[in-house]
Design a protein around this motif. Structure first.
Motif, PDB file in Angstrom:
ATOM      1  N   SER A 125      51.119  -7.147  48.443  1.00 31.98           N
ATOM      2  CA  SER A 125      50.439  -7.802  47.328  1.00 31.98           C
ATOM      3  C   SER A 125      51.256  -7.566  46.061  1.00 31.98           C
ATOM      4  O   SER A 125      51.801  -6.488  45.862  1.00 31.98           O
ATOM      5  CB  SER A 125      49.044  -7.183  47.201  1.00 31.98           C
TER       6      SER A 125
ATOM      7  N   TYR B 148      50.122 -11.715  49.392  1.00 32.22           N
ATOM      8  CA  TYR B 148      49.124 -12.152  48.411  1.00 32.22           C
ATOM      9  C   TYR B 148      49.699 -11.997  47.004  1.00 32.22           C
ATOM     10  O   TYR B 148      50.409 -11.030  46.735  1.00 32.22           O
ATOM     11  CB  TYR B 148      47.849 -11.299  48.541  1.00 32.22           C
TER      12      TYR B 148
ATOM     13  N   PRO C 160      44.743 -14.853  51.064  1.00 30.35           N
ATOM     14  CA  PRO C 160      45.566 -13.705  51.449  1.00 30.35           C
ATOM     15  C   PRO C 160      46.100 -13.802  52.876  1.00 30.35           C
ATOM     16  O   PRO C 160      45.356 -14.080  53.812  1.00 30.35           O
ATOM     17  CB  PRO C 160      44.594 -12.518  51.326  1.00 30.35           C
TER      18      PRO C 160
END
Ligand code: BTN
Length: 245
Positions: free
Chosen positions: A12, A38, A54
């Protein structure tokens, strides 16, 4: 293992473009790729955000240092990037074309977008970051993004995200070698061949209103030239013209 490429995998991140702008100088490979599952602040063109559930899509940025490319010809990089994404997606499905300047379409729907950011050294391009989003396994889109589509919606099955990445990178390496060899004409020819709505007349909208025109060509500096039904040429920079789809 390809020693010309470094792939950094991030679960992420805010935006892979921002990551490479801040961290890219720490890597010495000619191509540095940051891929994220993500992005909390994924950026699209202009003020848009880039929607991605995601883990479902291919989100990455690619940093290269095309010092031989003059800023006046930087659109050749944009064409090379679009061609690479187009080739990779065309290996999965028909109906792929390149919508000026660098979106990739499946029929009349957008499957990929690219946000390019460059740093100059004099009139040469020192760094070029291609931020590429490809809709791979997303099943539904909730934002107000116009006409998105994913490979999943086209193929009705999941596709391995890393396989798509590897096909894009292989294709990009091919086109980028042409860029560094100065073969701009070859790239431009192919780009024109693959353009969305390359043939025929369609409705467009500019600041004056809607009109019917066909695509004449894209200039070396990236301007789109249309020929309207009155035979007049109209020349546009990005964001000055909308396709009515
Ligand atoms: C567009 O609006 O068409 C461009 C979308 C670009 C999205 C990609 S996703 C990976 C990279 N990181 C970002 O923040 N944006 C680009």
């Amino acid at each position: 293992m390809n020693s010309d490429r470094r792939i950094i995998k991030l679960q992420s991140v805010g935006s892979t473009n921002d990551f490479l702008r801040e961290q890219g100088h720490n890597y010495t490979e000619p191509m540095v790729i940051a891929q994220a599952g993500y992005q909390s602040a994924g950026r699209g063109q202009g003020t848009n955000r880039w929607e991605s559930a995601p883990g479902k899509n291919l989100l990455f940025s690619l940093l290269v240092h095309p010092g031989s490319v003059d800023v006046r010809r930087q659109f050749v990089l944009s064409m090379a990037g679009a061609l690479a994404v187009g080739d990779a997606l065309a290996s999965y499905t028909g109906g792929i074309s390149l919508k000026w300047p660098n979106d990739v379409y499946w029929n009349d729907r957008k499957i990929s977008g690219t946000l390019i950011e460059t740093t100059l050294a004099g009139s040469a391009i020192k760094d070029c970051i291609f931020g590429i989003g490809i809709n791979v396994n997303q099943q539904t889109f909730v934002s107000d993004a116009p006409n998105p589509v994913s490979l999943y919606q086209i193929l009705h099955r999941e596709t391995e995200i890393d396989e798509v990445l590897s096909r894009v990178l292989d294709a990009f390496a091919h086109y980028y070698a042409q860029v560094t060899a100065g073969a701009y004409g070859d790239i431009s020819r192919l780009y024109h061949e693959r353009l969305y709505r390359r043939d025929g007349a369609y409705t467009f909208r500019d600041s004056e209103g809607t009109f019917t025109a066909s695509i004449s060509h894209v200039e070396d500096d990236g301007h789109l030239v249309l020929r309207d039904t009155g035979g007049n040429e109209r020349r546009y920079a990005f964001k000055e013209i909308n396709y009515i789809i």
